[in-house]
Design a protein around this motif. Structure first.
Motif, mmCIF file in Angstrom:
data_model
loop_
_atom_site.group_PDB
_atom_site.id
_atom_site.type_symbol
_atom_site.label_atom_id
_atom_site.label_comp_id
_atom_site.label_asym_id
_atom_site.label_seq_id
_atom_site.Cartn_x
_atom_site.Cartn_y
_atom_site.Cartn_z
ATOM 1 N N ALA A 140 30.039 30.117 51.100
ATOM 2 C CA ALA A 140 30.966 29.010 51.348
ATOM 3 C C ALA A 140 31.839 30.241 51.735
ATOM 4 O O ALA A 140 31.222 31.660 52.195
ATOM 5 N N ASP A 141 33.162 29.579 52.567
ATOM 6 C CA ASP A 141 33.583 30.931 52.726
ATOM 7 C C ASP A 141 34.226 32.802 52.094
ATOM 8 O O ASP A 141 33.801 32.273 50.952
ATOM 9 N N GLU A 142 34.488 33.766 52.795
ATOM 10 C CA GLU A 142 34.756 34.625 52.017
ATOM 11 C C GLU A 142 35.419 34.449 50.548
ATOM 12 O O GLU A 142 35.395 34.977 49.462
ATOM 13 N N SER A 143 36.690 33.236 50.509
ATOM 14 C CA SER A 143 37.750 33.666 49.915
ATOM 15 C C SER A 143 37.062 32.241 48.919
ATOM 16 O O SER A 143 37.154 32.861 47.183
ATOM 17 N N GLY A 144 36.357 31.698 49.021
ATOM 18 C CA GLY A 144 35.247 30.552 48.275
ATOM 19 C C GLY A 144 34.827 31.474 47.518
ATOM 20 O O GLY A 144 34.592 31.141 46.187
ATOM 21 N N TYR A 145 33.675 32.134 48.489
ATOM 22 C CA TYR A 145 32.876 33.129 47.983
ATOM 23 C C TYR A 145 33.821 33.722 46.740
ATOM 24 O O TYR A 145 32.874 33.655 45.478
ATOM 25 N N ASP A 146 34.709 34.429 46.975
ATOM 26 C CA ASP A 146 35.365 34.828 45.900
ATOM 27 C C ASP A 146 35.518 34.162 44.548
ATOM 28 O O ASP A 146 35.809 35.023 43.848
ATOM 29 N N ALA A 147 35.889 33.213 44.983
ATOM 30 C CA ALA A 147 36.687 32.299 43.663
ATOM 31 C C ALA A 147 35.611 31.891 42.945
ATOM 32 O O ALA A 147 35.574 32.139 41.299
ATOM 33 N N VAL A 163 27.588 46.093 30.970
ATOM 34 C CA VAL A 163 26.264 45.591 31.151
ATOM 35 C C VAL A 163 26.699 44.049 31.661
ATOM 36 O O VAL A 163 25.199 44.032 32.844
ATOM 37 N N PHE A 164 27.719 43.355 32.579
ATOM 38 C CA PHE A 164 27.525 42.294 33.752
ATOM 39 C C PHE A 164 27.664 42.630 34.688
ATOM 40 O O PHE A 164 26.765 41.753 35.435
ATOM 41 N N ARG A 165 28.505 43.478 35.372
ATOM 42 C CA ARG A 165 28.279 44.243 37.160
ATOM 43 C C ARG A 165 26.391 44.763 37.234
ATOM 44 O O ARG A 165 25.917 43.495 37.881
ATOM 45 N N PRO A 166 25.575 45.080 36.025
ATOM 46 C CA PRO A 166 24.667 45.484 36.795
ATOM 47 C C PRO A 166 23.155 43.805 36.534
ATOM 48 O O PRO A 166 22.871 43.713 37.265
ATOM 49 N N GLY A 167 23.705 42.966 35.352
ATOM 50 C CA GLY A 167 23.356 41.831 35.205
ATOM 51 C C GLY A 167 23.194 40.992 36.149
ATOM 52 O O GLY A 167 22.578 40.077 36.771
ATOM 53 N N ARG A 168 24.730 40.994 36.391
ATOM 54 C CA ARG A 168 24.309 39.896 37.789
ATOM 55 C C ARG A 168 24.273 40.691 39.214
ATOM 56 O O ARG A 168 23.614 39.636 40.060
ATOM 57 N N ALA A 169 23.795 41.505 39.206
ATOM 58 C CA ALA A 169 23.527 41.890 40.671
ATOM 59 C C ALA A 169 22.151 41.953 40.177
ATOM 60 O O ALA A 169 21.345 41.540 41.463
ATOM 61 N N ALA A 170 21.407 42.779 39.155
ATOM 62 C CA ALA A 170 19.877 41.397 39.298
ATOM 63 C C ALA A 170 19.655 40.007 39.539
ATOM 64 O O ALA A 170 18.812 40.317 40.362
ATOM 65 N N VAL A 171 20.415 39.399 39.272
ATOM 66 C CA VAL A 171 20.485 37.911 39.425
ATOM 67 C C VAL A 171 20.853 37.935 40.896
ATOM 68 O O VAL A 171 19.256 37.149 41.595
ATOM 69 N N LEU A 172 21.288 38.412 42.162
ATOM 70 C CA LEU A 172 21.873 38.353 43.064
ATOM 71 C C LEU A 172 20.521 38.866 43.848
ATOM 72 O O LEU A 172 20.439 37.901 44.475
ATOM 73 N N ALA A 194 25.320 33.070 56.416
ATOM 74 C CA ALA A 194 26.470 33.044 55.559
ATOM 75 C C ALA A 194 26.258 34.021 53.949
ATOM 76 O O ALA A 194 26.424 33.706 53.421
ATOM 77 N N ALA A 195 25.194 32.861 53.481
ATOM 78 C CA ALA A 195 24.346 32.729 51.935
ATOM 79 C C ALA A 195 24.451 33.950 51.998
ATOM 80 O O ALA A 195 24.941 35.208 50.744
ATOM 81 N N ALA A 200 24.710 39.782 50.093
ATOM 82 C CA ALA A 200 25.105 41.374 50.438
ATOM 83 C C ALA A 200 26.145 42.033 49.975
ATOM 84 O O ALA A 200 25.833 43.169 49.380
ATOM 85 N N ARG A 201 26.952 40.750 50.548
ATOM 86 C CA ARG A 201 28.441 41.652 50.154
ATOM 87 C C ARG A 201 28.612 41.839 48.415
ATOM 88 O O ARG A 201 29.389 42.598 48.431
ATOM 89 N N GLU A 202 28.758 41.344 47.311
ATOM 90 C CA GLU A 202 28.619 40.893 46.439
ATOM 91 C C GLU A 202 27.709 41.965 45.891
ATOM 92 O O GLU A 202 28.570 42.374 44.333
#
Length: 208
Positions: A140-147, A163-172, A194-195, A200-202
């Motif tokens: 998605a575009d930047e705003s769509g991805y952020d949503a 807890v969430f941040r490292p877990g989410r980062a590992a998934v990504l 784009a994906a 990488a940005r998140e």
């Protein structure tokens, strides 16, 4: 004001299953309206079906793929690791009750289970279309991805940031390390670059 996608989802369900199955479709669509959901909602399902329409030529059995989309998040709870398995079992029992052919039931359940890892075999055209549709939001575009990212975080709102941040980062990272995110030629051409930029940005935001 956002348009309710429910009527269009019902139209699509009836086109697949027939008018006699409308009550079953209503129950299935209602699952995507459960109050704990923020991303895995009717809007996600509608978006997936739209991408599946675009990728239809890359599938061997587009009806099986569409059925699998309806069922793939039918069971969803953030504290469970077996959502895909339970969703697949629901597809089996529901389609059997509707009198679907055994071959279709088996293929739909297989496809639903495949969304647990999004790693279809190269020759799996149906699986490629379903997985590409499920992950198309990553491009998605930047705003769509952020949503999208904010909605995922809202689904895990009971999980603290540490807890969430490292877990989410590992998934990504697991996604980003795949040789390819998308499996159909059309989706790779449209979405891959784009994906990867969004991932990488998140990841940088989560770990920075």
């Amino acid at each position: 004001m956002r348009t309710d996608v429910g009527p269009d989802l019902m139209r699509r369900w009836v086109a697949l299953s027939g008018a006699a199955a409308e009550s079953v479709g209503a129950e299935l669509i209602a699952r995507y309206r459960e109050p704990h959901r923020r991303y895995h909602t009717v809007d996600h399902l509608a978006a997936m079906l739209s991408v599946i329409d675009d990728l239809a030529a890359d599938a061997d059995d587009i009806d099986a793929v569409r059925y699998a989309a309806f069922f793939h998040d039918a069971v969803y709870a953030v504290d469970r690791a077996d959502n895909e398995e339970l969703s697949a079992r629901l597809s089996e029992s529901t389609l059997a009750a509707l009198g679907a052919a055994a071959e279709l039931i088996g293929e739909v359940a297989r496809l639903v289970r495949l969304t647990a890892g999004h790693t279809p075999r190269p020759e799996d055209r149906n699986g490629g279309v379903l997985c590409d549709a499920d992950l198309a939001v990553l491009a998605a575009d930047e705003s769509g991805y952020d949503a999208y990212a904010a909605a995922v975080r809202a689904e895990y709102r009971q999980v603290p940031d540490e807890v969430f941040r490292p877990g989410r980062a590992a998934v990504l990272r697991g996604l980003a390390e795949q040789e390819r995110l998308f499996h159909t030629p059309t989706a790779r051409a449209r979405y891959e670059s784009a994906a990867r930029a969004n991932l990488a940005r998140e990841i940088a935001l989560l770990t920075g």
